[in-house]
Scaffold this motif. Structure first.
Motif, PDB file in Angstrom:
ATOM      1  N   GLU A   9      49.985  29.556  38.551  1.00 26.40           N
ATOM      2  CA  GLU A   9      50.129  30.780  37.771  1.00 26.40           C
ATOM      3  C   GLU A   9      51.561  31.305  37.814  1.00 26.40           C
ATOM      4  O   GLU A   9      52.073  31.838  36.822  1.00 26.40           O
ATOM      5  CB  GLU A   9      49.165  31.842  38.323  1.00 26.40           C
ATOM      6  CG  GLU A   9      49.119  33.135  37.553  1.00 26.40           C
ATOM      7  CD  GLU A   9      48.316  33.015  36.277  1.00 26.40           C
ATOM      8  OE1 GLU A   9      48.517  33.862  35.389  1.00 26.40           O
ATOM      9  OE2 GLU A   9      47.498  32.080  36.168  1.00 26.40           O
ATOM     10  N   ARG A  10      52.210  31.130  38.929  1.00 24.26           N
ATOM     11  CA  ARG A  10      53.547  31.703  39.097  1.00 24.26           C
ATOM     12  C   ARG A  10      54.633  30.850  38.447  1.00 24.26           C
ATOM     13  O   ARG A  10      55.561  31.374  37.833  1.00 24.26           O
ATOM     14  CB  ARG A  10      53.837  31.860  40.590  1.00 24.26           C
ATOM     15  CG  ARG A  10      55.158  32.544  40.927  1.00 24.26           C
ATOM     16  CD  ARG A  10      55.220  32.799  42.422  1.00 24.26           C
ATOM     17  NE  ARG A  10      54.124  33.673  42.844  1.00 24.26           N
ATOM     18  CZ  ARG A  10      53.829  33.918  44.123  1.00 24.26           C
ATOM     19  NH1 ARG A  10      54.530  33.337  45.081  1.00 24.26           N
ATOM     20  NH2 ARG A  10      52.824  34.721  44.423  1.00 24.26           N
ATOM     21  N   SER A  22      39.740  39.660  35.203  1.00 28.77           N
ATOM     22  CA  SER A  22      39.684  40.371  33.933  1.00 28.77           C
ATOM     23  C   SER A  22      40.328  41.747  34.006  1.00 28.77           C
ATOM     24  O   SER A  22      40.874  42.218  33.003  1.00 28.77           O
ATOM     25  CB  SER A  22      38.231  40.511  33.474  1.00 28.77           C
ATOM     26  OG  SER A  22      37.620  39.238  33.331  1.00 28.77           O
ATOM     27  N   PHE A  23      40.297  42.392  35.192  1.00 22.65           N
ATOM     28  CA  PHE A  23      40.691  43.792  35.259  1.00 22.65           C
ATOM     29  C   PHE A  23      41.926  44.058  36.105  1.00 22.65           C
ATOM     30  O   PHE A  23      42.539  45.109  35.955  1.00 22.65           O
ATOM     31  CB  PHE A  23      39.528  44.643  35.790  1.00 22.65           C
ATOM     32  CG  PHE A  23      38.296  44.547  34.957  1.00 22.65           C
ATOM     33  CD1 PHE A  23      38.291  45.017  33.664  1.00 22.65           C
ATOM     34  CD2 PHE A  23      37.142  43.976  35.450  1.00 22.65           C
ATOM     35  CE1 PHE A  23      37.164  44.929  32.880  1.00 22.65           C
ATOM     36  CE2 PHE A  23      36.007  43.883  34.675  1.00 22.65           C
ATOM     37  CZ  PHE A  23      36.017  44.361  33.372  1.00 22.65           C
ATOM     38  N   ARG A  47      47.070  38.689  38.509  1.00 25.28           N
ATOM     39  CA  ARG A  47      45.986  37.717  38.631  1.00 25.28           C
ATOM     40  C   ARG A  47      46.000  37.019  39.982  1.00 25.28           C
ATOM     41  O   ARG A  47      44.954  36.568  40.457  1.00 25.28           O
ATOM     42  CB  ARG A  47      46.110  36.674  37.514  1.00 25.28           C
ATOM     43  CG  ARG A  47      45.871  37.226  36.131  1.00 25.28           C
ATOM     44  CD  ARG A  47      46.409  36.288  35.066  1.00 25.28           C
ATOM     45  NE  ARG A  47      45.849  34.958  35.201  1.00 25.28           N
ATOM     46  CZ  ARG A  47      44.720  34.560  34.620  1.00 25.28           C
ATOM     47  NH1 ARG A  47      44.040  35.401  33.870  1.00 25.28           N
ATOM     48  NH2 ARG A  47      44.286  33.333  34.773  1.00 25.28           N
ATOM     49  N   THR A  48      47.163  36.907  40.593  1.00 30.01           N
ATOM     50  CA  THR A  48      47.228  36.237  41.893  1.00 30.01           C
ATOM     51  C   THR A  48      46.475  37.012  42.966  1.00 30.01           C
ATOM     52  O   THR A  48      46.029  36.429  43.956  1.00 30.01           O
ATOM     53  CB  THR A  48      48.690  36.054  42.319  1.00 30.01           C
ATOM     54  OG1 THR A  48      49.335  37.333  42.399  1.00 30.01           O
ATOM     55  CG2 THR A  48      49.427  35.179  41.320  1.00 30.01           C
ATOM     56  N   ARG A  49      46.316  38.321  42.771  1.00 39.27           N
ATOM     57  CA  ARG A  49      45.539  39.109  43.733  1.00 39.27           C
ATOM     58  C   ARG A  49      44.080  38.686  43.732  1.00 39.27           C
ATOM     59  O   ARG A  49      43.417  38.705  44.774  1.00 39.27           O
ATOM     60  CB  ARG A  49      45.647  40.595  43.400  1.00 39.27           C
ATOM     61  CG  ARG A  49      46.974  41.245  43.779  1.00 39.27           C
ATOM     62  CD  ARG A  49      46.975  42.703  43.407  1.00 39.27           C
ATOM     63  NE  ARG A  49      45.817  43.397  43.975  1.00 39.27           N
ATOM     64  CZ  ARG A  49      45.442  44.606  43.603  1.00 39.27           C
ATOM     65  NH1 ARG A  49      46.098  45.250  42.655  1.00 39.27           N
ATOM     66  NH2 ARG A  49      44.386  45.167  44.171  1.00 39.27           N
ATOM     67  N   MET A  57      43.147  28.171  46.187  1.00 41.85           N
ATOM     68  CA  MET A  57      43.688  29.409  45.648  1.00 41.85           C
ATOM     69  C   MET A  57      45.214  29.427  45.724  1.00 41.85           C
ATOM     70  O   MET A  57      45.881  29.956  44.822  1.00 41.85           O
ATOM     71  CB  MET A  57      43.119  30.606  46.419  1.00 41.85           C
ATOM     72  CG  MET A  57      41.617  30.806  46.241  1.00 41.85           C
ATOM     73  SD  MET A  57      41.104  31.037  44.523  1.00 41.85           S
ATOM     74  CE  MET A  57      40.328  29.448  44.186  1.00 41.85           C
ATOM     75  N   THR A  58      45.783  28.840  46.773  1.00 40.79           N
ATOM     76  CA  THR A  58      47.247  28.749  46.855  1.00 40.79           C
ATOM     77  C   THR A  58      47.796  27.883  45.731  1.00 40.79           C
ATOM     78  O   THR A  58      48.828  28.208  45.114  1.00 40.79           O
ATOM     79  CB  THR A  58      47.651  28.166  48.215  1.00 40.79           C
ATOM     80  OG1 THR A  58      47.121  28.990  49.268  1.00 40.79           O
ATOM     81  CG2 THR A  58      49.162  28.119  48.349  1.00 40.79           C
TER      82      THR A  58
END
Length: 328
Positions: A265-266, A233-234, A238-240, A258-259
């Protein structure tokens, strides 16, 4: 009546079993109550962590809007004592005990923030001296045992050297227990996330919903998912958030998921398809783990069978024949 007769008496055995049963009941109820209290405390800490993250991000955005540098204050871990901070700074304990993986391993153990790092470094510095002093007190004053003074001091130094590794061992044990809880609940949490995403929820709302439901099974996983929701959210990237979750857990299964989410996402691929593939792999991995444990059970049962069951079996089989032969 001798002590052996009293112990072997039926009244004593009944009282002993009653006491053991009462202690087991009290222990079970107390453990359940303490687990509920601990769950509430940890979820409260997660909520505080989320609010602190929100305050930090809002302060950063305000500073960027005003054209000033980002004031990165110490928001997390402010509960470290002043004497711990002064000791760490005075003796440069970060250079002595801290490496590239220290912060990551503390996060894997559920200890986040500068305050927890300061406590860890302070404990690693103080524990050898404390155990050395206790060793000297016990070996020289309380129980010298007729040994020379230098030998007692050598033993005390050995205890102090062992104390230097005690905080590392405790942290490793904490990480293993936390990862075990995460590993057990992760496949179920992944299936729930997949169901939420396929029902039309976004990945943020899906993780937030699963964090609420999975808390009864694993408080640690609920805590990590809640922090991931706050980061999604903050944080600008977002990948971080996905990468931070993989680093905090330290599990290969979580890292692979997560990968996949980072790639989705990318490159704009389907998140539901990636989660579906990862969920199938997670179920297969859990089944393989169960099969491996089942296959390892017969070798583990060999020694108890030989030591406990076979002698009793031989006694039951051979005792009648021996009694009959002796009566002739």
């Amino acid at each position: 009546m001798t002590l052996v007769d009293r112990i072997a008496s039926p009244d004593f055995m009944i009282a002993l079993f009653a006491a053991i049963s009462a202690a087991a009941i009290v222990f079970t109820l107390g453990t359940h109550i303490f687990e509920r209290i601990e769950r509430k405390d940890r979820m409260k800490k997660v909520a505080i962590e989320r609010e602190q993250m929100r305050a930090r991000e809002m302060a950063r955005l305000r500073s960027q809007a005003q054209g000033r540098d980002n004031p990165r204050g110490n928001i997390r871990g402010t509960d470290a004592r002043s004497y711990m901070k002064s000791t760490v700074q005075r003796f440069s304990l970060q250079k002595a005990f801290m490496d590239d993986n220290t912060v990551e391993r503390l996060a894997q153990g559920g200890l986040r923030g500068q305050g927890e790092l300061t406590k860890h470094l302070f404990v690693r510095f103080v524990t050898p001296f404390l155990l050395f002093g206790l060793g000297v007190l016990y070996l020289v004053v309380l129980a010298p045992g007729g040994r020379p003074l230098f030998l007692n001091l050598v033993y005390a130094i050995g205890v102090g050297l062992l104390g230097a590794y005690l905080p590392v061992l405790l942290l490793r044990n904490r990480i293993q227990k936390r990862q075990q809880s995460l590993r057990r609940a992760w496949p179920d949490a992944l299936d729930l996330v997949l169901l939420c995403v396929e029902s039309g929820m976004s990945i943020e709302h899906a993780i937030k919903r699963v964090a609420k439901d999975i808390g009864l099974q694993s408080v640690e996983l609920a805590e990590e998912l809640t922090l991931t929701t706050a980061e999604l959210s903050f944080l600008e990237d977002r990948t971080r958030a996905y990468d931070n979750l993989a680093r905090r857990t330290g599990l290969d299964g979580v890292r692979s998921v997560m990968t996949a989410l980072i790639q989705a996402e990318r490159y704009g691929t389907s998140v539901g398809q990636a989660l579906r593939v990862m969920a199938e792999e997670g179920r297969e991995a859990r089944m393989m783990e169960a099969e491996k444990k089942a296959a390892a059970l017969p070798p583990k049962m060999t020694v108890p069978l030989i030591v406990f069951f076979l002698p009793v079996l031989f006694i039951v089989i051979m005792a009648p024949a021996i009694i009959t032969a002796m009566s002739l």
